[in-house]
Design an enzyme around this catalytic site. Structure first.
Site, PDB file in Angstrom:
ATOM      1  N   LYS A  67     -10.956 -30.961 -24.679  1.00 48.18           N
ATOM      2  CA  LYS A  67     -10.429 -32.088 -25.295  1.00 48.18           C
ATOM      3  C   LYS A  67     -11.285 -32.528 -26.481  1.00 48.18           C
ATOM      4  O   LYS A  67     -10.637 -32.740 -27.769  1.00 48.18           O
ATOM      5  CB  LYS A  67     -10.577 -33.436 -24.058  1.00 48.18           C
ATOM      6  CG  LYS A  67     -10.107 -34.642 -24.744  1.00 48.18           C
ATOM      7  CD  LYS A  67      -9.982 -35.808 -23.720  1.00 48.18           C
ATOM      8  CE  LYS A  67      -9.825 -36.988 -23.992  1.00 48.18           C
ATOM      9  NZ  LYS A  67      -9.760 -37.832 -22.907  1.00 48.18           N
ATOM     10  N   GLU A  97     -21.044 -25.891 -23.600  1.00 49.46           N
ATOM     11  CA  GLU A  97     -20.576 -24.817 -22.735  1.00 49.46           C
ATOM     12  C   GLU A  97     -19.617 -24.172 -23.290  1.00 49.46           C
ATOM     13  O   GLU A  97     -19.392 -22.807 -23.622  1.00 49.46           O
ATOM     14  CB  GLU A  97     -20.463 -25.057 -21.380  1.00 49.46           C
ATOM     15  CG  GLU A  97     -21.535 -25.745 -20.653  1.00 49.46           C
ATOM     16  CD  GLU A  97     -21.860 -27.095 -20.872  1.00 49.46           C
ATOM     17  OE1 GLU A  97     -21.239 -27.944 -21.793  1.00 49.46           O
ATOM     18  OE2 GLU A  97     -22.430 -27.716 -19.994  1.00 49.46           O
ATOM     19  N   GLY A 142     -10.214 -36.256 -19.264  1.00 51.39           N
ATOM     20  CA  GLY A 142     -10.457 -34.765 -18.735  1.00 51.39           C
ATOM     21  C   GLY A 142     -10.200 -34.574 -17.479  1.00 51.39           C
ATOM     22  O   GLY A 142      -9.539 -33.693 -17.378  1.00 51.39           O
ATOM     23  N   ARG A 143     -10.770 -35.372 -16.540  1.00 49.48           N
ATOM     24  CA  ARG A 143     -10.324 -35.248 -15.087  1.00 49.48           C
ATOM     25  C   ARG A 143      -9.109 -35.425 -14.672  1.00 49.48           C
ATOM     26  O   ARG A 143      -8.655 -35.011 -13.402  1.00 49.48           O
ATOM     27  CB  ARG A 143     -11.558 -35.715 -14.193  1.00 49.48           C
ATOM     28  CG  ARG A 143     -11.609 -37.112 -14.543  1.00 49.48           C
ATOM     29  CD  ARG A 143     -12.585 -37.808 -13.676  1.00 49.48           C
ATOM     30  NE  ARG A 143     -12.944 -39.199 -14.024  1.00 49.48           N
ATOM     31  CZ  ARG A 143     -13.477 -39.578 -15.106  1.00 49.48           C
ATOM     32  NH1 ARG A 143     -14.058 -39.060 -15.982  1.00 49.48           N
ATOM     33  NH2 ARG A 143     -13.709 -41.009 -15.453  1.00 49.48           N
ATOM     34  N   GLU A 179     -16.520 -38.287 -10.602  1.00 45.01           N
ATOM     35  CA  GLU A 179     -16.793 -38.834 -11.929  1.00 45.01           C
ATOM     36  C   GLU A 179     -16.169 -40.184 -12.238  1.00 45.01           C
ATOM     37  O   GLU A 179     -16.543 -40.753 -13.151  1.00 45.01           O
ATOM     38  CB  GLU A 179     -16.415 -37.592 -13.101  1.00 45.01           C
ATOM     39  CG  GLU A 179     -16.913 -37.763 -14.557  1.00 45.01           C
ATOM     40  CD  GLU A 179     -16.541 -36.570 -15.324  1.00 45.01           C
ATOM     41  OE1 GLU A 179     -17.605 -35.753 -15.339  1.00 45.01           O
ATOM     42  OE2 GLU A 179     -15.563 -36.433 -15.918  1.00 45.01           O
ATOM     43  N   HIS A 218     -16.965 -22.987  10.825  1.00 42.75           N
ATOM     44  CA  HIS A 218     -18.135 -22.089  11.160  1.00 42.75           C
ATOM     45  C   HIS A 218     -19.149 -22.270  10.173  1.00 42.75           C
ATOM     46  O   HIS A 218     -19.956 -21.465   9.742  1.00 42.75           O
ATOM     47  CB  HIS A 218     -17.563 -20.682  10.951  1.00 42.75           C
ATOM     48  CG  HIS A 218     -16.717 -20.206  12.172  1.00 42.75           C
ATOM     49  ND1 HIS A 218     -17.135 -19.744  13.294  1.00 42.75           N
ATOM     50  CD2 HIS A 218     -15.182 -20.338  12.029  1.00 42.75           C
ATOM     51  CE1 HIS A 218     -15.800 -19.694  13.934  1.00 42.75           C
ATOM     52  NE2 HIS A 218     -14.737 -20.099  13.418  1.00 42.75           N
ATOM     53  N   LYS A 268     -27.260 -34.586 -21.154  1.00 42.90           N
ATOM     54  CA  LYS A 268     -26.664 -33.521 -22.596  1.00 42.90           C
ATOM     55  C   LYS A 268     -27.742 -33.864 -23.554  1.00 42.90           C
ATOM     56  O   LYS A 268     -28.093 -32.881 -24.278  1.00 42.90           O
ATOM     57  CB  LYS A 268     -25.289 -34.076 -22.890  1.00 42.90           C
ATOM     58  CG  LYS A 268     -24.065 -33.568 -22.137  1.00 42.90           C
ATOM     59  CD  LYS A 268     -22.718 -34.084 -22.657  1.00 42.90           C
ATOM     60  CE  LYS A 268     -21.631 -33.915 -21.701  1.00 42.90           C
ATOM     61  NZ  LYS A 268     -20.289 -34.282 -22.207  1.00 42.90           N
TER      62      LYS A 268
HETATM   63  O1  F6P Z   1     -18.408 -33.437 -17.736  1.00 44.63           O
HETATM   64  C1  F6P Z   1     -18.324 -34.504 -18.795  1.00 44.63           C
HETATM   65  C2  F6P Z   1     -16.755 -34.118 -19.585  1.00 44.63           C
HETATM   66  O2  F6P Z   1     -16.661 -34.932 -20.225  1.00 44.63           O
HETATM   67  C3  F6P Z   1     -15.688 -34.238 -18.407  1.00 44.63           C
HETATM   68  O3  F6P Z   1     -15.258 -35.727 -18.493  1.00 44.63           O
HETATM   69  C4  F6P Z   1     -14.824 -33.154 -19.167  1.00 44.63           C
HETATM   70  O4  F6P Z   1     -13.604 -33.122 -18.226  1.00 44.63           O
HETATM   71  C5  F6P Z   1     -15.583 -32.191 -19.473  1.00 44.63           C
HETATM   72  O5  F6P Z   1     -16.733 -32.707 -19.971  1.00 44.63           O
HETATM   73  C6  F6P Z   1     -14.940 -31.167 -20.656  1.00 44.63           C
HETATM   74  O6  F6P Z   1     -14.781 -31.871 -21.773  1.00 44.63           O
HETATM   75  P1  F6P Z   1     -14.011 -31.256 -23.000  1.00 44.63           P
HETATM   76  O7  F6P Z   1     -12.632 -30.936 -22.597  1.00 44.63           O
HETATM   77  O8  F6P Z   1     -14.087 -32.086 -24.072  1.00 44.63           O
HETATM   78  O9  F6P Z   1     -14.737 -30.057 -23.338  1.00 44.63           O
END
Ligand code: F6P
Length: 548
Positions: A209, A215, A269-270, A356, A387, A512
């Protein structure tokens, strides 16, 4: 008036004393009560009779929903009011699956029209890739997709991918194609995701987003290098596309803006799996028709949420019971237990959706809450969970659980000579476990079975452990959409009852920032032999060890 001052809240707090004197094994013998604690919608049946609740509890919970103005909050959300006040954003994931004819206006724009514009773009794009009309740099068809993203840009799509992998119709549509996910900023994940793939036949979808997530950015660069090494720099335009709201950074990365699928700040995002975040990789894998079914299933649950009376409303009932268990009964955890292997990624996805969203310390207006919010979610498909952690669930802590099962398996199997089909064998467990949790086993029962006296304490089950039972027809694209929306809405309902903002996530920021400081140190120490400085003694010592 603060939440705890609401008459229904106070009454519920008082009622907990009363409810402690009951046991589910007695409550469950009341046929009228059991029959009153079942609700259904469009093939999804919820039996909540194994909740430690009487009709009075339900009445009080519904009163709380009214006193809190739950329906107004839901209406405000659906009407695009900016209910995510800390980010000044609307919360419109329901627009992502709205029917074309619907209108949801935000700042003078019709969000549904915007959504369908992007869906049209994805349909055309996915058909070109799947048919082979779109060719890679060496002229080959792109049969494999690597979806790079993390958190909400990964968990939902993977949940749906797994849910459909063994559905016969979806599997047929996916024949000859592969979809991999790369989320963790761990070179091991890169190796796993790319294992056995050929850059010449691989399309990379970078999903972010913000397009600033550390990452995802590093993984995207790493995979770009993998592509370029074999195919040359010009291949990027044909082998990399993006899903993002940040066009500037996507362009700077080198992805052709013609191949960017947009979404909007009103998609959290979620809550984004129904946006291009999920639709692009999933339509590439399963074809657009399957994804239309998935969106239709979610839409059905959205309409139910917004129109069904509270007492018949599945997400509302589940959300209220969640508050009852977590806040009034003091159960910090809850388990998601699908009796369906294809739902193996349901718990990881709902973990993010729920934790979250609702793991908050202050109310929406910034006041420290006098109660805890959110639940610790975990889960595994049954019977694997049986199990693993069911020992604790039966005889250790009380973990309110959702059992999810299906009348028909995606993969029917029967063996000659076996008393039941393989699916019935699975479902025998599905029906047995909630009763074992509710009824337990008394000392007397143990004695009557002739169990040795000294073992009796070990073999007693206290019972009185709450659960929901959800029964659906079969798991396919449509019911996956229903389940997704059911759990999204359950979380939102709980957030409204708790009076928190379920749509921001400031709690992920601090880590972060600190990681940035560590990254700067690691770089300076590795390249300029800089001394470790600016950290507390424990971190300083560990960093020195790491760098030595
Ligand atoms: O974990 C934090 C967060 O901001 C989430 O809310 C989101 O889903 C994720 O990082 C990934 O964010 P992006 O889609 O901006 O890479």
């Amino acid at each position: 008036m603060s939440m705890t001052q609401k008459p229904a809240w106070k009454a519920l707090a008082q009622h907990t004393g009363e409810i402690k004197r009951t046991h589910l094994s007695e409550l469950m013998l009341d046929a009228k009560r059991c029959a009153s604690m079942v609700a259904s919608h469009d093939g999804v049946v919820l039996d909540y009779s194994r909740q430690i609740a009487t009709p009075k509890t339900i009445k009080l919970l519904l009163a709380l929903a009214k006193q809190v103005g739950l329906q107004n909050s839901l209406k405000a959300m659906a009407a695009a009011k900016k209910i995510n006040t800390t980010e000044d954003r609307a919360v419109l994931h329901i627009a992502l699956r709205a029917d074309k004819k619907q209108r949801i206006m935000l700042d003078g724009e019709d969000t549904v029209a915007q959504v369908h514009q992007v869906l049209k773009q994805i349909k055309a794009f996915s058909e070109r890739i799947r048919s082979g009309a779109w060719k890679g740099a060496t002229g080959k068809k792109l049969t494999d997709v690597v979806a790079i993203g993390i958190g909400g840009s990964y968990l939902g799509p993977e949940f749906v991918y797994e849910a459909l992998r063994t559905d016969p119709a979806a599997a047929k549509a996916a024949k000859g194609r592969r979809l991999r996910f790369l989320a963790n900023v761990d070179p091991i994940d890169v190796t796993r995701a790319l294992d056995g793939l050929d850059p010449a036949t691989t399309l990379v979808v970078v999903i972010s987003k913000t397009f600033t997530t550390a990452e995802t950015t590093l993984n995207a660069k790493t995979v770009r290098q993998w592509l370029v090494k074999k195919l040359g720099a010009d291949a990027v335009a044909k082998h990399m596309v993006a899903v993002s709201t940040n066009l500037k950074d996507v362009a700077a990365f080198g992805i052709d803006l013609k191949n960017v699928f947009g979404f909007w700040d009103w998609v959290g995002g979620r809550y984004s799996v129904c946006s291009a975040v999920g639709v692009v990789p999933l339509a590439l894998q399963y074809g657009f028709e399957q994804i239309e079914q998935f969106l239709a299933g979610a839409r059905s649950m959205d309409q139910h949420l917004l129109t069904a009376p509270l007492e018949k409303n599945l997400p509302v009932i589940m959300g209220l019971l969640g508050v009852w268990n977590a806040t009034f009964q003091g159960h910090a955890t809850r388990a998601l237990l699908p009796y369906c292997q294809a739902l193996l990624k349901l718990a990881p996805h709902i973990q993010q959706v729920d934790m979250e969203s609702n793991g908050k310390r202050v109310s929406i207006d910034g006041k420290v809450l006098p109660y805890e919010t959110g639940e610790i979610n975990f889960g595994e498909p049954g019977t694997n969970g049986q199990h693993s952690f069911y020992q604790l669930v039966h005889q250790g802590r009380v973990v309110p659980s959702d059992f999810i099962g299906f009348k028909y398996s995606q993969q029917a199997q029967s063996l000659k000579g076996e008393p039941v089909s393989n699916h019935d064998e699975l479902m025998a467990n599905f029906f047995a476990q909630p009763d074992a949790l509710a009824f337990g086993k008394t000392e007397e029962q143990c004695r009557a079975e002739g169990i040795a006296e000294k073992l009796i304490p070990h073999k007693v089950f206290a019972g009185n452990r709450p659960s929901n039972v959800l029964l659906l027809e079969t798991l396919n694209a449509y019911s996956t959409g229903q389940l997704l929306a059911l759990y999204e809405h359950r979380t939102i309902v709980q957030g409204f009852i708790w009076g928190i903002n379920s749509f921001d996530q400031w709690g992920v920021e601090l880590g972060k920032v600190l990681a940035k400081q560590v990254r700067t140190q690691l770089s300076a120490s590795r390249t300029k032999k800089a001394k470790v400085a600016g950290f507390n003694p424990a971190t300083t010592a560990m960093l020195k060890r790491y760098l030595a």
